[in-house]
Design a protein around this motif. Structure first.
Motif, mmCIF file in Angstrom:
data_model
loop_
_atom_site.group_PDB
_atom_site.id
_atom_site.type_symbol
_atom_site.label_atom_id
_atom_site.label_comp_id
_atom_site.label_asym_id
_atom_site.label_seq_id
_atom_site.Cartn_x
_atom_site.Cartn_y
_atom_site.Cartn_z
ATOM 1 N N UNK A 192 0.834 -1.209 0.000
ATOM 2 C CA UNK A 192 0.000 0.000 0.000
ATOM 3 C C UNK A 192 0.865 1.253 0.000
ATOM 4 N N UNK A 193 0.510 2.198 -0.860
ATOM 5 C CA UNK A 193 1.210 3.487 -0.872
ATOM 6 C C UNK A 193 0.814 4.243 0.396
ATOM 7 N N UNK A 194 1.804 4.685 1.146
ATOM 8 C CA UNK A 194 1.550 5.324 2.440
ATOM 9 C C UNK A 194 1.289 6.822 2.343
ATOM 10 N N UNK B 115 4.447 13.241 -11.433
ATOM 11 C CA UNK B 115 3.738 12.019 -11.062
ATOM 12 C C UNK B 115 4.705 10.884 -10.803
ATOM 13 N N UNK B 116 4.276 9.955 -9.958
ATOM 14 C CA UNK B 116 5.064 8.769 -9.623
ATOM 15 C C UNK B 116 4.134 7.552 -9.596
ATOM 16 N N UNK B 117 4.681 6.333 -9.650
ATOM 17 C CA UNK B 117 3.837 5.141 -9.602
ATOM 18 C C UNK B 117 2.914 5.141 -8.382
ATOM 19 N N UNK B 118 1.669 4.734 -8.588
ATOM 20 C CA UNK B 118 0.712 4.683 -7.480
ATOM 21 C C UNK B 118 0.372 6.043 -6.910
ATOM 22 N N UNK B 119 0.711 7.117 -7.628
ATOM 23 C CA UNK B 119 0.550 8.483 -7.148
ATOM 24 C C UNK B 119 1.314 8.714 -5.836
ATOM 25 N N UNK B 120 2.396 7.952 -5.659
ATOM 26 C CA UNK B 120 3.224 8.097 -4.458
ATOM 27 C C UNK B 120 3.788 9.508 -4.371
#
Length: 157
Positions: free
Chosen positions: A48-50, A140-145
């Motif tokens: 899970x993206x924190x 932007x980054x993967x998973x909107x991290x």
């Protein structure tokens, strides 16, 4: 046997994440002799993206993103331990970190955010944790991290 680095990690009240499946088709690291190239790690824990972006240009937003960078560092150290065949004491020096902050155009605090990762490496590896570094803002980054960090590390012979 637990490495001295892992003992320092526990002494700081930190732990490495559980294993996870990468989000893309790539290796988590690649070794070339004593060099380890660690693929970028986002602020993800147990799949899970924190922390999601973009990072707000406020003291609270920067503090949260700095925590995200710390999680990225722990993910990197998890994969580094694999590259060291379970023994983080084999690390000679952290050569370079690359930090990416999900933010709006003009965000001035990428270096402060990536300090969250830098501080983990210095706390665990002392003077050998100091490194060259890049800290850039991205859209932007993967998973909107909120944050992603990669690294290059040299191992002892």
């Amino acid at each position: 046997m637990t490495s001295q680095v892992e003992k320092r990690l526990a002494g700081l009240g930190l732990e490495l994440p559980p294993d996870w499946t990468p989000r893309g088709q790539f290796l988590p690291f690649r070794k070339d002799g004593v060099l380890v190239y660690l693929s970028g790690q986002i602020c993800e824990w147990a799949g899970e993206v924190t922390h999601t972006g973009p990072v707000a240009d406020t003291p609270e937003g920067i503090a949260a993103a700095k925590e995200a960078a710390k999680i990225c560092a722990l993910n990197l150290i998890y994969r580094l331990r694999e590259a060291c065949e379970g023994d983080l004491d084999r690390v000679d020096v952290i050569l370079r970190l690359g930090g990416f902050v999900n933010c709006h155009s003009g965000f001035p605090s990428s270096p402060a955010v990536i300090n969250g990762a830098t501080e983990v490496f210095i706390a665990l590896f002392g003077d050998d944790g100091w490194h060259a570094r890049t800290a850039v803002g991205v859209s932007g980054l993967p998973g909107n991290a909120s944050v992603e960090v990669d690294a290059i590390v040299r191992l002892k012979d």
